[in-house]
Design an enzyme around this catalytic site. Sequence first.
Site, PDB file in Angstrom:
ATOM      1  N   HIS A  46      58.269  32.560  52.595  1.00  8.66           N
ATOM      2  CA  HIS A  46      58.131  32.764  54.209  1.00  8.66           C
ATOM      3  C   HIS A  46      58.432  31.444  54.578  1.00  8.66           C
ATOM      4  CE1 HIS A  46      54.831  35.249  52.037  1.00  8.66           C
ATOM      5  NE2 HIS A  46      55.194  35.830  53.043  1.00  8.66           N
TER       6      HIS A  46
HETATM    7 FE1  FES Z   1      54.485  32.154  51.819  1.00 12.67          FE
HETATM    8 FE2  FES Z   1      55.146  30.574  50.078  1.00 12.67          FE
HETATM    9  S1  FES Z   1      55.695  30.464  52.232  1.00 12.67           S
HETATM   10  S2  FES Z   1      54.178  32.182  49.601  1.00 12.67           S
END
Ligand code: FES
Length: 196
Positions: A161
Amino acid sequence: MAAHTSDMAEPNRRDFLVIAAGAFAAVGAAAALWPAIDQMNPDAAALALSTTEVDLAPVAEGQSITVLWRGKPVFIRHRTPDEIKEAQSITEANIGELRDQTAENPMIAADALALDKNRTLPGKEQWIVLIGVCTHLGCIPQGQAIGSPRGDYDGWFCPCHGSHYDAAGRIRKGPAPRNLDLPTYAFISDTKIKIG
Ligand code: FES
């Protein structure tokens, strides 16, 4: 991050894999023990057994290795002088720039500040040792192999993410709420550490 070409990256990546494979081989026995210990709801004595020794002598400046400890990847990076300088540029004066201002270091006080000196061991500032699990939802960040993405802060980048960690493993951008955790570890010789 500097651009690279595949012909430049290839030998470096191979170097990393050789070292990583050696490190895994060295800790294989300890790692294999863990599932059995885990099932027994380990007490302190069992936990004490699950330590991992790692020889850092083959890890050149700018290289990283990953070892398994209690079923988790542990990132060990031999930082360059520039990376150390960058990591130390966060001081008491500008610590407000950090989302997580605590060191997340189980070896010192829980409220210790996330200064680089609180995330490394004294006199061993070139080594950063981190649990390589993103504090958002648990993916394994990239940045260990030379040439793999290290994010906007020259540390690690979690592609799940988009979390960016700096060269001290502190969260700087993206959804992760906390700095990468440190394991407990100590130097048992000039170049050897014991994790756990
Ligand atoms: Fe979501 Fe690493 S940014 S698991």
